[in-house]
Every structure is written in C-alpha cells, then in structure tokens.
Write a protein that holds these residues in place. Structure first.
Motif, mmCIF file in Angstrom:
data_model
loop_
_atom_site.group_PDB
_atom_site.id
_atom_site.type_symbol
_atom_site.label_atom_id
_atom_site.label_comp_id
_atom_site.label_asym_id
_atom_site.label_seq_id
_atom_site.Cartn_x
_atom_site.Cartn_y
_atom_site.Cartn_z
ATOM 1 N N PRO A 1 0.795 -1.229 0.000
ATOM 2 C CA PRO A 1 0.000 0.000 0.000
ATOM 3 C C PRO A 1 0.827 1.278 0.000
ATOM 4 N N GLY A 2 2.121 1.180 0.276
ATOM 5 C CA GLY A 2 2.959 2.366 0.281
ATOM 6 C C GLY A 2 3.544 2.723 -1.067
ATOM 7 N N ASP A 3 3.308 1.897 -2.066
ATOM 8 C CA ASP A 3 3.903 2.132 -3.394
ATOM 9 C C ASP A 3 3.530 3.499 -3.948
ATOM 10 N N ASP A 4 2.272 3.866 -3.781
ATOM 11 C CA ASP A 4 1.750 5.073 -4.417
ATOM 12 C C ASP A 4 2.433 6.339 -3.919
ATOM 13 N N PHE A 5 3.099 6.260 -2.771
ATOM 14 C CA PHE A 5 3.771 7.440 -2.214
ATOM 15 C C PHE A 5 5.174 7.633 -2.806
ATOM 16 N N MET A 6 5.627 6.656 -3.589
ATOM 17 C CA MET A 6 6.999 6.668 -4.067
ATOM 18 C C MET A 6 7.033 6.835 -5.587
ATOM 19 N N THR A 7 8.198 7.193 -6.085
ATOM 20 C CA THR A 7 8.379 7.385 -7.524
ATOM 21 C C THR A 7 8.387 6.037 -8.243
ATOM 22 N N PRO A 8 8.154 6.060 -9.555
ATOM 23 C CA PRO A 8 8.228 4.794 -10.302
ATOM 24 C C PRO A 8 9.569 4.102 -10.163
ATOM 25 N N GLU A 9 10.665 4.871 -10.121
ATOM 26 C CA GLU A 9 11.988 4.263 -9.981
ATOM 27 C C GLU A 9 12.077 3.481 -8.670
ATOM 28 N N PHE A 10 11.520 4.056 -7.602
ATOM 29 C CA PHE A 10 11.514 3.359 -6.315
ATOM 30 C C PHE A 10 10.635 2.121 -6.394
ATOM 31 N N GLN A 11 9.475 2.242 -7.009
ATOM 32 C CA GLN A 11 8.548 1.119 -7.096
ATOM 33 C C GLN A 11 9.139 -0.050 -7.877
ATOM 34 N N GLU A 12 10.020 0.249 -8.802
ATOM 35 C CA GLU A 12 10.635 -0.815 -9.585
ATOM 36 C C GLU A 12 11.594 -1.672 -8.760
ATOM 37 N N ARG B 1 8.682 -8.409 -15.672
ATOM 38 C CA ARG B 1 9.816 -7.509 -15.512
ATOM 39 C C ARG B 1 10.726 -7.962 -14.369
ATOM 40 N N GLN B 2 11.974 -7.521 -14.405
ATOM 41 C CA GLN B 2 12.951 -7.835 -13.375
ATOM 42 C C GLN B 2 12.962 -6.726 -12.326
ATOM 43 N N VAL B 3 13.114 -7.137 -11.057
ATOM 44 C CA VAL B 3 13.204 -6.156 -9.977
ATOM 45 C C VAL B 3 14.520 -5.405 -10.080
ATOM 46 N N LYS B 4 14.455 -4.084 -9.998
ATOM 47 C CA LYS B 4 15.654 -3.262 -10.127
ATOM 48 C C LYS B 4 16.169 -2.846 -8.758
ATOM 49 N N THR B 5 17.298 -2.175 -8.744
ATOM 50 C CA THR B 5 17.883 -1.689 -7.492
ATOM 51 C C THR B 5 18.138 -0.192 -7.591
ATOM 52 N N LEU B 6 18.149 0.444 -6.423
ATOM 53 C CA LEU B 6 18.488 1.862 -6.314
ATOM 54 C C LEU B 6 19.478 2.019 -5.173
ATOM 55 N N PRO B 7 20.394 2.983 -5.248
ATOM 56 C CA PRO B 7 21.298 3.229 -4.117
ATOM 57 C C PRO B 7 20.512 3.578 -2.861
ATOM 58 N N PHE B 8 21.014 3.132 -1.720
ATOM 59 C CA PHE B 8 20.319 3.354 -0.447
ATOM 60 C C PHE B 8 20.024 4.827 -0.203
ATOM 61 N N LEU B 9 21.026 5.688 -0.393
ATOM 62 C CA LEU B 9 20.820 7.102 -0.078
ATOM 63 C C LEU B 9 19.755 7.735 -0.962
ATOM 64 N N ARG B 10 19.654 7.302 -2.210
ATOM 65 C CA ARG B 10 18.610 7.858 -3.074
ATOM 66 C C ARG B 10 17.228 7.450 -2.562
ATOM 67 N N LYS B 11 17.083 6.200 -2.152
ATOM 68 C CA LYS B 11 15.810 5.751 -1.594
ATOM 69 C C LYS B 11 15.514 6.490 -0.289
ATOM 70 N N TRP B 12 16.548 6.681 0.519
ATOM 71 C CA TRP B 12 16.365 7.355 1.802
ATOM 72 C C TRP B 12 15.934 8.799 1.608
ATOM 73 N N PHE B 13 16.599 9.533 0.703
ATOM 74 C CA PHE B 13 16.229 10.919 0.442
ATOM 75 C C PHE B 13 14.796 11.019 -0.079
ATOM 76 N N GLU B 14 14.428 10.119 -0.956
ATOM 77 C CA GLU B 14 13.066 10.159 -1.503
ATOM 78 C C GLU B 14 12.033 9.924 -0.406
ATOM 79 N N LEU B 15 12.290 8.945 0.444
ATOM 80 C CA LEU B 15 11.352 8.662 1.528
ATOM 81 C C LEU B 15 11.279 9.821 2.510
ATOM 82 N N GLN B 16 12.435 10.449 2.806
ATOM 83 C CA GLN B 16 12.428 11.592 3.718
ATOM 84 C C GLN B 16 11.561 12.721 3.181
ATOM 85 N N ARG B 17 11.705 13.030 1.902
ATOM 86 C CA ARG B 17 10.897 14.102 1.308
ATOM 87 C C ARG B 17 9.406 13.802 1.437
#
Length: 772
Positions: A308-319, A532-548
């Motif tokens: 249910p938290g997907d909608d709060f995040m960017t598509p890149e994060f959701q991937e 589709r294949q699950v992708k990865t994102l750097p931790f700090l990018r995910k952290w900054f996005e969630l903080q915002r």
C-alpha cells in the motif's frame, strides 16, 4: 542553566587520574559542591536507594501489565502501528510519516512469538481473539518500555545526587500517571519515544560526571550511549529532535566553560579544546545519524514486496519492489489517446464541466468567466482528456515523449485546456486554468493551450507512460506548473478542488499521474506486458526520496480532529482523547493524565521560574539569600531539567499540524524531575554564613580562614532533619495515588461506570462517554 553541573559527581568512584590542583591550594568550588551533595544524601544509605529503586520498578511493571489483555479488540491508533508490524512480517511495503525504529520493535515482538502478519488491524473494535492475533505480546513491548521509563526517571534523580524523598517523588509522579500508563499499555510509539528521551538525559548526566576524566573508557562509553539514546529518540518520531536540542544546549555551555580561563586549572588550549569538540560531535551527531540511517536500511531490507505504500513513491523506487502491479500495467501513451490524469498527492482527477467561473469572486477580483477546470475525487466521464500534438496531423501510433509540447482536449465539452494571465480563485499570484473552443486552440489562443510534459527524473526522449510516469504539466508560455490543493471551492465551483498555475515549479505537490487510458481496450495488445525484473536503487537515493515524502505528508496533517488540543491546554490537562468505548458494558478508555500530578508539576514549574526571578532580583539588590552550593544546584541541575521541559514543550507552539495530549508526555517527564528537585531545594536549602557570598565569589574574594570556615560538610548537614522532606514526599504521593485510583477505570477500560460515576470524573468538562 543547561548543564547539570554541581550535582552530578556524588556517587563517582574516586578517580585515579591526577587532577589539576586549585590555584589556592584547596578543592575547586565544584568539587566542594560534590562533597556537600554526598552529605545531603548521606542520611540515606546506598542500600536504601537500591531498595526504593527495586520497589518502584516492581510497581511500574505491575501498573503497566495489570489487565493488559483488556480490551481484546483494536483500540485507537493500534489500527496504524499494529498494521505496520503486520506489513513488516509480510515484507510488504507501506508508508508512514514516522521513522521505523519503534515500528521495527513491534515487528520484532511479532516475529519472536511466531506471528505471520495475517491480520491488518483495519478497524477499531475488530476482535483480536476471533482473528487469532497475539495482541498481548504486542502490547507487552510498550508496557516493558513504559515500566523501564519509571526506573530511568528514578536513576536520573539518583545520579544527579538528590535525596531519597526527591528520587521517590519524581519517579512516583511518572509511576502513578494515568497518561503514561494508558499510552504504554497499547500498541503505540510513545513508550519508545519517552524512554529514549529519558535515557538520553540519564546517559548525558553519567557522561558529564566524568568531566574530570576525559577520553577514558567510561567517558567514551556514556558519550556514545547518549548518542545512541538520541538516535533511538529521533528514529521513533521526528519530535525526538527536541532531545538533541536539550543535550546540544548543555554541550554548548559545557564547551563554553572549557574555554573559561578562570576555571580551575585554567582554560584548555585550542588543541585540547578541539579534541573535546570533535569527540562530542562524533558521539552526539555522527554516531546518532549513522544509527538513524541504519534503521532505514533495515526498513528497506525487510520491505521488498509491493504494497500500500507504493503510491507514495516514484516509479523508480517502485521498480525495486517485487510484484508491483501498477508498473506491470504501465502503457505507453500515444497521441490521440484518451487519458485520465490524477494528482499524486490529493488523488483528485483533472476535471472540467460546462459551468463557468463567476464574474467576481468574494474579494472583488474579476475572473475570465471561462469554463471551470477543477479537481474531482471520483472517476467520471468529465475526467476524460484527449492528448493532442502541437500540429493536429492525425498521425496515430506515435508515442508521447518527455519534454514534448502537447494539448489536452476535454472530450465531453469539446474544448481545450488553457492557462493565461488571470488570477485563480484562491491565489491572486497563481494563474487561472480554463478551456477554450477547439478552433481557438489552433487559432488566436494557440500559444496559451500548449503544455510541456516534464517527467520527474526523466531522460531526453523518455517515453511517457501511464501509471509509472510521474510528471509535471508546465504551461509553455508562462512556465507555471498545473497544481491543486485540498481547500474546496465555494458552491459556484460545486465544492471541488481549484486547479491553478503554480509559479513554483520545484515542489513535489505539482506532480501528476496518468492513471488510465480508457481508449485502449482491456484485450488490446498494448496492455500485454512481459514479466519484468526487480531493479535496485542506491540506499541514499531511496532514503532521500522517503524523507521528502515523509516530511511533506507530516506537514499536511492539518485537518481538524475532534480530540485535537493546543499546547496551552496540556500543562493544565484541560482535555483528553477518547480511545475506546463499549456500549454494552459502559466501559471506555479515555486518555488523560493524573490531574493532581499534572497540576502539581505545572505549579512547581511556575514556582521554579519565580524562584530564579526572585534570586536574580535579590542579587541585583545586593541580597544573597542562598548559599553557593544550593544556587549551583538550582541553576545547573534543576535548570537542566527545566531546559528539557522547555525544549520538549514550547516548539509545539510553532507547529501547524494536528496536536494531541500525548505530545506533552516527554515534557511531562521532565516536569516530574523538576518537582523532585524543588522538593530537595525547599527542605535542604538554607543560607550559609560560613561560605563566601555570591558577590564575593564574583569578585574573586575569599573569606579569611577561621573556625567557622573549616566546618566540614558532614557537620553542616548533620543537624538537618529529613523528616519534613519525607512528610512532604508522602503527602504528595498520597494525593497523586488518589488521583490515579479515581481515574483508573478510564485508563484501564474497566470496570464500566454509571452515569453518576462518569459525571464525577468530568472535572474540567472532559468529553467522556456515557455521561447521560
């Protein structure tokens, strides 16, 4: 005021290090104070303190765990934090405005008892028994932490060198407080928050007591533990920042004192001072921040599945999440497709209808009287827009791409979206959005109907997709972003949301999503997708996005709530919060502090401020009413507690979000420490004819040695009876116990109360249930 100096060394094991001698050949003023403090508490042995500590700790566990299985159904905000624990156990991504540490503790407890997270705590009143939820284990976690909070309160007073009655009073005010008990018997975060705040005070006091032994093993241990406690505080809720302000203020004053050339042994040289500064920066800033990041890393590592938290995040994060249905159904958008556009944050659809803007608004401003463009919360044919190219060339099958200019045709009214230099209904600085006939869109108003599709974090020529492309719709001539907000329009706008052009393009509130393409049939080949294949994102990018996202949604918690309250109401306990009711048995849980305890604490805060003010005025007039040791304790130790109260209370006056009584709990704990400290002051402080006065100390003078000057601390306090302090202690505890017992049915949820019994508890008009 903010440094707990002068009261903090009475129980230290004597240091084996060589100390800097006093220039006059005597102990420093601070060490003299420490020796005297030992004698104040000397009438009570170490064993007495330990016995009292054990008894209070046992009582704390009894009061928190007694009847913890009632009620056996979801209560108040257990719908949130119990649900989050279930999501952790299912590894399903969710979103919350609070950091993860407190919620991870609940998940840990669920994992320990073998719970699989099948129950999602959807509604208040849902049965735990019927759904086979180990709710007692979940509630045991905050109950354990709440019990330990009472013990830590006692230890803070003990470590600060206060007498046994003072320690008992401070701990008892927390022990017998209905608000602390009520908040720690349910699946809520405040038990973790308050304990972490209390531990940060205790650890800093123990660290400060080692100030004469810097950079030793114990010195580093308590410095790092202070930082860890601060990290747990802010990692539970962002209001934990206030504890950083408390400790940080004390550290700043401590460092300032280290620069004082008049301190015993002289000021530190700049090299040694830089070591002290760097050590505190590492222990109280760097290490807490690393622990803070660590809990988010655990959060991301556990939550790997779409939820249910997907909608709060960017598509890149959701991937980065497995089983993300929304991204799996994303479709390339072609020119001439019919689309529905939805605002990411308010969830309103871009909508239009034949109704016009009024000629004049309430403030007298004139509109264009064009067709209204609004935000509408429900799916409707008036939400259908056709995306058109700049040149209406009717070439089908061509994909829309990032940064391309497009037009939007409203299908029902056959008009084209437009913005122009006319003020919007609510924002004179923002542009109005309206529509114009199709002929004008390709004629006289051609430029005003052009909009740029700007995909968030998109690349050049990136394809524009439904669902997965979060984008801003930028009006090309004026460079304003299409934007909406939650304040409804008046009746003339059917109470729908205003759409306008925001000159500030950067904010995330300008982001929209193409939710669907109704013109593409369900069985169309365009809707077929490969796995589709699950992708990865750097931790700090995910952290900054969630903080915002967390900060933005936290700031949006401004809507009214029937049990919200204002900070000025908290110290006087003017209202509480209804947690749970059961009509058949007339039982209810009403979150409310112990009125007698809260009124005592709030009154003595005012008394403390009055004492400080009176002392300062007296000193200005040449009247020295207090001995130096008493004044040092009053300003430094009690002042440290007062600082903790103020920094955990006054910042709430600056907040615009919803506030509730539980926000005062950390400040209330600090006020209990002030009560214990003032009990000590009232019954142990006395003028001293043997010591130099404040003015003599300030002038650097010392009295001539004589028989009176060499009276020992033990002799000075030997005749000082603790009987009045014990009497005051017992009277205060008796009153607080009576208040706790009287409001006990509202805290524990049983037994049910008759109408007359409920009415007798409406002391300040508390909005209790079953009052008639």
């Amino acid at each position: 005021m903010s440094s707990p100096q002068g009261t903090l060394r009475q129980r230290n094991v004597p240091s084996t290090r060589k100390k800097t001698p006093d220039p006059a050949g005597a102990d420093s003023e601070l060490d003299s104070l420490v020796k005297a403090n030992k004698q104040v508490t000397g009438s009570s042995s170490e064993l007495d303190y330990k016995i009292a500590f054990t008894i209070i700790t046992i009582l704390a566990f009894v009061s928190r765990f007694w009847g913890i299985g009632h009620p056996n159904e979801v209560v108040f905000d257990e719908v949130h934090f119990g649900k989050f624990a279930s999501y952790y156990l299912e590894r399903t991504y969710f979103f919350d405005v609070h950091p993860p540490f407190g919620k991870l503790l609940f998940a840990l407890m669920g994992w320990l008892v073998g719970y699989d997270g099948h129950f999602h705590f959807e509604n208040i009143g849902d049965s735990y028994i019927a759904n086979k939820v180990p709710y007692v284990a979940f509630r045991a976690m905050p109950a354990l932490l709440g019990s330990l909070t009472v013990s830590v309160t006692y230890l803070i007073m003990w470590e600060s060198g206060y007498s046994l009655p003072a320690c008992i009073v401070a701990a008892s005010l927390v022990l017998l407080d209905n608000a602390h008990i009520g908040q720690t018997r349910l699946i809520l975060l405040d038990a973790t928050l308050v304990l972490a705040m209390a531990c940060s005070l205790l650890c800093y006091i123990k660290f400060y007591k080692l100030r004469h032994e810097p950079f030793g093993r114990k010195w580093w241990k308590w410095l790092i533990l202070t930082g860890f406690a601060l990290s747990c505080d802010i990692s539970t809720k962002y209001v934990g920042t206030f504890a950083f302000v408390t400790i940080g203020s004390a550290v700043i004053i401590d460092l300032w004192d280290l620069l004082d050339i008049k301190r015993p042994g002289g000021a530190l040289n700049l090299r040694d001072f830089s070591y002290h500064f760097a050590a505190r920066a590492v222990g109280l800033i760097v290490i807490p921040f690393l622990f803070y990041l660590f809990w988010f890393q655990v959060h991301f590592a556990i939550l790997t599945r779409s939820g249910p938290g997907d909608d709060f995040m960017t598509p890149e994060f959701q991937e980065t999440l497995s089983d993300n249905v929304m991204l799996a159904n994303a479709i390339n958008i072609d020119y001439y497709d019919t689309i529905t556009i939805r605002h990411k944050e308010t969830k309103a659809y871009l909508h239009s209808h034949e109704t016009k803007y009024p000629l004049r608004y309430d403030d007298g401003r004139v509109s264009s009287q064009g067709q209204q463009v609004t935000g509408y919360p429900y799916n409707d044919t008036n939400n259908y827009w056709q995306i058109l190219p700049v040149n209406d060339d009717h070439q089908m099958g061509r994909h829309v791409k990032n940064h391309e200019l497009v037009r939007l045709r409203h299908l029902v009214t056959d008009t084209v979206l437009m913005s122009h230099d006319v003020a919007s209904p609510y924002y004179p600085t923002n542009q109005e959005f309206t529509t114009v006939p199709l002929a004008d869109a390709y004629g006289t108003r051609s430029a005003d109907t052009l909009f740029e599709v700007r995909i968030e974090h998109g690349k050049t020529n990136q394809e524009f997709k439904s669902i997965s492309s979060h984008f801003k719709f930028i009006h090309n001539p004026s460079k304003v972003a299409m934007w909406t907000h939650t304040k409804p329009l008046p009746e003339w706008g059917h109470k729908q949301q205003e759409i306008n052009g925001n000159k500030q393009i950067a904010p995330s509130s300008n982001v929209w999503i193409v939710e669907d393409i109704p013109s593409v049939a369900a069985d169309s080949p365009r809707r077929q997708r490969e796995e589709r294949q699950v992708k990865t994102l750097p931790f700090l990018r995910k952290w900054f996005e969630l903080q915002r996202s967390m900060f933005w949604h936290n700031n949006q918690l401004t809507s009214s709530h029937p049990y919200a309250s204002q900070p000025y109401q908290w110290p006087f306990l003017l209202r509480g919060v209804s947690f749970w009711t059961q009509n058949d048995t007339r039982q209810q849980i009403y979150f409310l502090g112990n009125p007698i305890g809260w009124w005592i604490a709030s009154s003595l805060i005012a008394v403390y401020a009055g004492i400080i003010g009176a002392d300062q005025v007296s000193l200005r007039r040449g009247i020295d009413a207090l001995d130096h040791r008493t004044r040092s304790r009053l300003y430094n130790s009690t002042g440290f507690f007062f600082l903790a109260w103020a920094t955990h209370y006054f910042p709430f006056y600056l907040m615009g979000r919803q506030l509730f009584l539980h926000h005062y709990l950390p400040a209330h704990l600090a006020s209990c420490l002030i009560v214990g400290a003032l009990l000590e002051f009232v019954f142990n402080a006395e003028p001293s004819a043997e010591e130099p006065s404040y003015h003599e100390i300030k002038a650097g003078k010392k009295r001539a040695p004589g028989p009176q000057r060499h009276i020992t601390a033990r002799e000075r306090f030997a005749g000082q009876s603790m009987v009045p302090a014990w009497i005051a202690c017992l009277v205060m505890i008796g009153l607080v116990f009576a208040g706790w017992y009287f409001f006990l049915p509202l805290t524990y949820g049983y037994p049910g109360l008759s109408v007359d019994q409920v009415l007798r508890r409406k002391w300040l008009g508390y909005d209790l249930h079953f009052a008639k």
